[in-house]
Design an enzyme around this catalytic site. Structure first.
Site, short mmCIF file in Angstrom:
data_model
loop_
_atom_site.label_atom_id
_atom_site.label_comp_id
_atom_site.label_asym_id
_atom_site.label_seq_id
_atom_site.Cartn_x
_atom_site.Cartn_y
_atom_site.Cartn_z
N GLY A 72 -1.52 7.61 0.45
CA GLY A 72 -1.90 8.98 0.79
C GLY A 72 -1.62 9.97 -0.33
N GLY A 108 2.36 4.61 -0.92
CA GLY A 108 1.92 5.69 -1.78
C GLY A 108 0.43 6.00 -1.72
N THR A 136 0.81 -1.22 0.00
CA THR A 136 0.00 0.00 0.00
C THR A 136 0.85 1.27 0.00
OG1 THR A 136 -0.09 -0.11 2.42
CG2 THR A 136 -1.92 -1.12 1.20
#
Length: 272
Positions: free
Chosen positions: A216, A214, A212
């Protein structure tokens, strides 16, 4: 550029953020997201990191003069329809970028990046007050995760019930909207969007996928892309949530640690 070619140009989105040499987050993630969503991505580099799937091995902030020159170069000639901010490691950089955004009459998405996916600090403690008093007040949408909410406001969120309290604490600093990202809670991936009166709960299934990196950056860039297209904040956030949910589901292993989300999941690229 002729008038006809200028008229056919896509919406323009500018990311002001750091570089991720591993390609999963930072300006690399921002530009991939913008391409996938049909806008023209431009960048102002604030820092260079030595980074891979295992963590951040080093970070070097660019001089404020270099950041200022990049911003003016892009905005004064090409123009911009939305701005997104990411890693702004020092108080001086935060205040400089806040001044730019305040003087540029387009929507802005502020991702108050504090720590990396691996727990590496990306924001000096001395810069926190500048984020609160300079950057958040000029944000159209602020997109803190729960760790960043705690950093900025002292509010600790342990369940969905606390997300309204967190949103109120962030809105007190002046952004028009806040999106509280509840990805660190258990259960469904729930985000809470509000401007203090209007409320939107955005839910998505939680995927059993550790890759996961990246997330934001990708979400904030997708929101900025929607705003550049003329969407309302709720429309842009809803579309961005859908895009990032697909990117997380398609996240793939890369290196020996946490792999990236797949920015090209709609096109069957990346790890598909």
């Amino acid at each position: 550029m002729s008038a006809s070619s200028r008229a056919s140009a896509p919406p323009r989105v500018l990311t002001v953020a750091g570089s991720d040499s591993g390609g999963g987050a930072g300006i690399q993630a921002d530009l991939k997201t913008m391409l996938a969503l049909g806008v023209h991505g431009m960048s102002v580099l604030t820092a260079v990191t030595a980074q891979n799937s295992l963590g951040v091995q080093g970070a070097w902030e660019l001089p404020v003069e270099a950041v200022r020159a990049q911003y003016r170069s892009v905005v004064d000639d090409i123009g911009v329809d939305a701005v997104k901010t990411g890693m702004l490691s020092s108080a001086e950089l935060v205040e400089t970028v806040a001044e730019f955004i305040g003087g540029t009459a387009v929507p802005s998405v502020v991702d108050p990046v504090g720590v990396s996916k691996h727990g590496d600090s990306l924001l000096a403690a001395s810069a926190l007050d500048s984020v609160r008093t300079k950057l958040l007040p000029v944000a159209t949408v602020a997109t803190p995760n729960l760790d960043e909410v705690a950093q900025l406001t002292g509010v600790e969120v342990e369940s969905e019930d606390g997300m309204r309290r967190a949103a109120a604490a962030v809105l007190a600093y002046g952004p028009t909207w806040v999106l509280i990202k509840g990805g660190h809670l258990s259960g469904d991936a729930v985000d809470f969007l509000t401007d203090g009166s209007e409320e939107h709960w955005l839910r998505a299934p939680r995927f059993d996928n550790r890759h996961t990196h990246g997330t934001g950056c990708t979400l904030a860039s997708a929101i900025a892309s929607g705003l550049a297209k003329g969407q309302s904040v709720p429309e842009a956030v809803t579309a961005a949530k859908e895009y990032v949910t697909g990117a997380i589901a398609a996240g793939f292993a890369l290196g020996g640690g946490i792999g990236p989300v797949d920015h090209g999941w709609r096109f069957g690229t990346g790890g598909a």
